[in-house]
Scaffold this motif. Sequence first.
Motif, PDB file in Angstrom:
ATOM      1  N   VAL A  64       0.858  -1.187   0.000  1.00  0.00           N
ATOM      2  CA  VAL A  64       0.000   0.000   0.000  1.00  0.00           C
ATOM      3  C   VAL A  64       0.891   1.232   0.000  1.00  0.00           C
ATOM      4  N   TRP A  65       0.575   2.180  -0.877  1.00  0.00           N
ATOM      5  CA  TRP A  65       1.311   3.434  -0.943  1.00  0.00           C
ATOM      6  C   TRP A  65       0.340   4.601  -0.872  1.00  0.00           C
ATOM      7  N   VAL A  66       0.760   5.669  -0.205  1.00  0.00           N
ATOM      8  CA  VAL A  66       0.049   6.949  -0.237  1.00  0.00           C
ATOM      9  C   VAL A  66       0.900   7.903  -1.065  1.00  0.00           C
ATOM     10  N   THR A  67       0.331   8.450  -2.131  1.00  0.00           N
ATOM     11  CA  THR A  67       1.081   9.320  -3.032  1.00  0.00           C
ATOM     12  C   THR A  67       0.454  10.708  -3.054  1.00  0.00           C
ATOM     13  N   ASN A  68       1.293  11.703  -3.358  1.00  0.00           N
ATOM     14  CA  ASN A  68       0.785  13.068  -3.464  1.00  0.00           C
ATOM     15  C   ASN A  68       0.230  13.325  -4.860  1.00  0.00           C
ATOM     16  N   ASP A  69      -0.073  14.570  -5.157  1.00  0.00           N
ATOM     17  CA  ASP A  69      -0.679  14.891  -6.451  1.00  0.00           C
ATOM     18  C   ASP A  69       0.281  14.704  -7.617  1.00  0.00           C
ATOM     19  N   GLU A  70       1.580  14.539  -7.330  1.00  0.00           N
ATOM     20  CA  GLU A  70       2.560  14.271  -8.372  1.00  0.00           C
ATOM     21  C   GLU A  70       2.954  12.796  -8.391  1.00  0.00           C
ATOM     22  N   ASN A  71       2.177  11.959  -7.733  1.00  0.00           N
ATOM     23  CA  ASN A  71       2.392  10.509  -7.675  1.00  0.00           C
ATOM     24  C   ASN A  71       3.737  10.154  -7.050  1.00  0.00           C
ATOM     25  N   LYS A  72       4.173  10.930  -6.075  1.00  0.00           N
ATOM     26  CA  LYS A  72       5.364  10.642  -5.291  1.00  0.00           C
ATOM     27  C   LYS A  72       4.945  10.053  -3.947  1.00  0.00           C
ATOM     28  N   VAL A  73       5.699   9.062  -3.486  1.00  0.00           N
ATOM     29  CA  VAL A  73       5.308   8.307  -2.298  1.00  0.00           C
ATOM     30  C   VAL A  73       5.555   9.122  -1.037  1.00  0.00           C
ATOM     31  N   LEU A  74       4.512   9.226  -0.219  1.00  0.00           N
ATOM     32  CA  LEU A  74       4.608   9.885   1.081  1.00  0.00           C
ATOM     33  C   LEU A  74       4.619   8.885   2.230  1.00  0.00           C
ATOM     34  N   ALA A  75       3.923   7.783   2.070  1.00  0.00           N
ATOM     35  CA  ALA A  75       3.869   6.745   3.100  1.00  0.00           C
ATOM     36  C   ALA A  75       3.614   5.419   2.405  1.00  0.00           C
ATOM     37  N   ALA A  76       4.008   4.338   3.065  1.00  0.00           N
ATOM     38  CA  ALA A  76       3.860   3.020   2.451  1.00  0.00           C
ATOM     39  C   ALA A  76       3.915   1.947   3.521  1.00  0.00           C
ATOM     40  N   SER A  77       3.331   0.808   3.191  1.00  0.00           N
ATOM     41  CA  SER A  77       3.372  -0.341   4.093  1.00  0.00           C
ATOM     42  C   SER A  77       4.633  -1.164   3.902  1.00  0.00           C
ATOM     43  N   VAL A  78       5.438  -0.856   2.887  1.00  0.00           N
ATOM     44  CA  VAL A  78       6.692  -1.545   2.607  1.00  0.00           C
ATOM     45  C   VAL A  78       7.800  -0.500   2.576  1.00  0.00           C
ATOM     46  N   GLY A  79       9.046  -0.962   2.515  1.00  0.00           N
ATOM     47  CA  GLY A  79      10.160  -0.035   2.492  1.00  0.00           C
ATOM     48  C   GLY A  79      10.115   0.905   1.294  1.00  0.00           C
ATOM     49  N   TYR A  80      10.482   2.145   1.521  1.00  0.00           N
ATOM     50  CA  TYR A  80      10.440   3.134   0.444  1.00  0.00           C
ATOM     51  C   TYR A  80      11.349   4.303   0.798  1.00  0.00           C
ATOM     52  N   ARG A  81      11.622   5.118  -0.195  1.00  0.00           N
ATOM     53  CA  ARG A  81      12.331   6.373  -0.002  1.00  0.00           C
ATOM     54  C   ARG A  81      11.345   7.513  -0.183  1.00  0.00           C
ATOM     55  N   ALA A  82      11.516   8.550   0.607  1.00  0.00           N
ATOM     56  CA  ALA A  82      10.592   9.677   0.556  1.00  0.00           C
ATOM     57  C   ALA A  82      10.576  10.300  -0.835  1.00  0.00           C
ATOM     58  N   PHE A  83       9.382  10.572  -1.308  1.00  0.00           N
ATOM     59  CA  PHE A  83       9.150  11.276  -2.574  1.00  0.00           C
ATOM     60  C   PHE A  83       9.683  10.500  -3.780  1.00  0.00           C
ATOM     61  N   GLN A  84       9.817   9.190  -3.642  1.00  0.00           N
ATOM     62  CA  GLN A  84      10.194   8.395  -4.793  1.00  0.00           C
ATOM     63  C   GLN A  84       8.949   8.066  -5.612  1.00  0.00           C
ATOM     64  N   SER A  85       9.169   7.635  -6.848  1.00  0.00           N
ATOM     65  CA  SER A  85       8.052   7.233  -7.688  1.00  0.00           C
ATOM     66  C   SER A  85       7.576   5.848  -7.284  1.00  0.00           C
ATOM     67  N   LEU A  86       6.393   5.493  -7.738  1.00  0.00           N
ATOM     68  CA  LEU A  86       5.880   4.159  -7.485  1.00  0.00           C
ATOM     69  C   LEU A  86       6.792   3.132  -8.161  1.00  0.00           C
ATOM     70  N   PRO A  87       6.883   1.914  -7.613  1.00  0.00           N
ATOM     71  CA  PRO A  87       7.879   0.953  -8.112  1.00  0.00           C
ATOM     72  C   PRO A  87       7.644   0.459  -9.528  1.00  0.00           C
ATOM     73  N   ASP A  88       6.490   0.734 -10.118  1.00  0.00           N
ATOM     74  CA  ASP A  88       6.227   0.257 -11.471  1.00  0.00           C
ATOM     75  C   ASP A  88       5.447   1.329 -12.225  1.00  0.00           C
ATOM     76  N   SER A  89       5.756   1.463 -13.495  1.00  0.00           N
ATOM     77  CA  SER A  89       5.077   2.479 -14.301  1.00  0.00           C
ATOM     78  C   SER A  89       3.590   2.178 -14.446  1.00  0.00           C
ATOM     79  N   GLY A  90       3.224   0.884 -14.428  1.00  0.00           N
ATOM     80  CA  GLY A  90       1.804   0.547 -14.511  1.00  0.00           C
ATOM     81  C   GLY A  90       1.024   1.075 -13.318  1.00  0.00           C
ATOM     82  N   LEU A  91       1.628   1.046 -12.135  1.00  0.00           N
ATOM     83  CA  LEU A  91       0.964   1.603 -10.954  1.00  0.00           C
ATOM     84  C   LEU A  91       0.816   3.117 -11.085  1.00  0.00           C
ATOM     85  N   THR A  92       1.824   3.768 -11.649  1.00  0.00           N
ATOM     86  CA  THR A  92       1.729   5.212 -11.852  1.00  0.00           C
ATOM     87  C   THR A  92       0.594   5.553 -12.810  1.00  0.00           C
TER      88      THR A  92
END
Length: 750
Positions: free
Chosen positions: A561-589
Amino acid sequence: MRPPIAALVVLLLVVAALTVIGLGGVHAERVPQAVLNGEQQIAADTAQSVRTAIDVEASTVRRTANAYPATSASTPTTALQALTSARKAVLGKALLDPRTGKLLAAGGRPVPLAGVDVVQAASGHGAVPPRLVTSGGTRQLLYFARVTLPALQEDANQDQFQAPSRPDRQWLLVVCETLPALTTYGDGRSAEVLDARGTALATTSDGAASPAVTDSGLPAAAARAANGSGRDTDASGSMLGAATGSRRTVAGWAQVASATGPGDTDNLGLVVLTSRAVPTTTAAADYSRFALEAAGALAGLALLLGLVLHFFVQRPLLRLYLSAGRLARGATEDGPGAFEELFRPVPVHGFGELARIGRALESLRLQLLGESGPQELPARRGPGYRALAVVGVVVVACWAVPMIFMLNRADTATAVPVPVLADQQARTQVAANRIRQSLDQSYTDLSDVAAGLPGRSRAAQTEVLRHTLADHKQYRSLYLLDRSGGITLRVGDTPLRTLVHVPDGGGITTVNTSGRIPAIAAYAQVRAVKGKAPAAGVVLFGEIDVKALNSVLPRPKLGSVWVTNDENKVLAASVGYRAFQSLPDSGLTRLARATQGAPGAAGTATSAALRTSSGASVDAAAPLAQSGPTARLGWHVVTAEPAAALQIPAVQAEQRTMLAGILGLTLGAACLGWLHVVVIRPLRAVAVLVERLAGGDRRTVLHPVNHDEVGSVTRSLELMRQALAERDRAARSGHTARPSRSLREQTLQR
């Protein structure tokens, strides 16, 4: 030599049997198990929302009671009004004496206390849990809280309270409210809150009325199942209801109880029941025939490899072992019988290393008889037994590689049933609603704190912020800003903000655009009060700990699960992530962008089955909020559940086919590698040594390494080397000699 060959055959036959068992058990049911599991998880998510709402309400009532500034002049009427004036959902309220149960003050509708032992409920030292009661034919919840105040002595002649004459005492606040409102997602899905007897206390539906509502047997069945699992757990399950034409009702139930320990909802006996009519599957999927064909092919390959290794490796090596032992006896033992062993030629069997060793042994036999001298054997030509092992691996790979990469590959677009996609989308909306409620509650709590700051001294404001930080674990830092954006008062950790501004109004925002940790904050205006001291700042900020937000995201069978902002950058996630990174797959974006509506609109949820670099997955995205303080942010919630975790027949067949191929290739390569290590590689070394010995090398001592057939051949060669060396020495000295018995015994011991 025998164990690797036997293990190869047996293990490949085991893989063949597992292929039949695994693939033969995959069948397409009328209602896939994945649909039942999805409805169960939706019921569990809804139950968690109900549980959270009750827990939040109970803790809010207690926190309000604990924060009430009681004095000796406080009366039950004024205290009750102050404690409940800001609560709009209150149906009735009362203040009771916890020692006697006497009613001290009341307001609103009469509080239904019949059947509630107030004295016993308030006698404990912990929090008083909520109670489920009946009033006017409807079920309502009673919330309790203790109000501590200075001891008051009631004058028997006057209806007033005078100065304290005893230690502090308590009042018991009782608040009566309706059950939390249910929210359902998914067209045609209904949700009900049931009591322990299966009676519906609250009902709601999304979209058209579902036929499941008319299935009167589901509530009673859900209540029985919940009661059978105990009342202090968060057990859940699924059921099949009535069928109507080509559709059938699928229901899920879940207890409204805490799973982590005693909670406010454990004794309420509430059960959430969700149901929906889904189309039944008509296409049959039976993989039994394929399983038998694949298993038969592997069994045939296993037997073929076993026979090849038996006739081309095992039998020639055993004959070579016997020939070497016979020559060693003829070379070292006395007597005509032993000497006659040297007259029998050495048969050359097999190819490669065994043929080389056989030819060298024949040369040594002739040398021991004195019929020839040392001779250089021709260089080896053609493939050896290492090539045979490689061919064996290739043969197994010819069966395994298609199983891994080509056969039974699920079509992502059609393999996932439509109800499963709908369930993933509904669960994503539930997750978005849960996150929205958490953020909205943070904003509401902060607004209440901001409303109480004006008119207080700086020390009093600091104390209020400290108490707020201690009571609300979701905040990592609280601070006040002046009109220039400077921090005038702070408690908690160092703020993460990088944007210096003083916003108007209140809501939720991000206060940084880079860094290792996203800084999400609630903010509210601090109003000035005429005639009182000005506030230390004009805006109160509460930075929300991203760890607290991340802990809200995980749910069983929901995936990442990811919470993204209006630019589709990750703000929170249930798995490991880096702040303001893109979603791990272009299909999810792309899926997240598909939820975006017109400018100013929140957008709509969507779902799809995608095949990413990590495999097929069931994905969904939903806007975070349609209204409230988070609606204008344009945030989204994106989820991705691997299709491998869902019980979908086509995906199960693909998984088990791939697993069979991987097992077959791994075990086949391991057994053939074992054969190479313990047989083929030592044979290659012995072939070189015996050819040197036949060529006249009498100085190189042959040390047996293993206690097996190859080791026995090596020991026999060492005996022959010693016999030839002794004969050469005797020939140089003009005598004919044979190896002594003591020398033979030393060699055998070595």
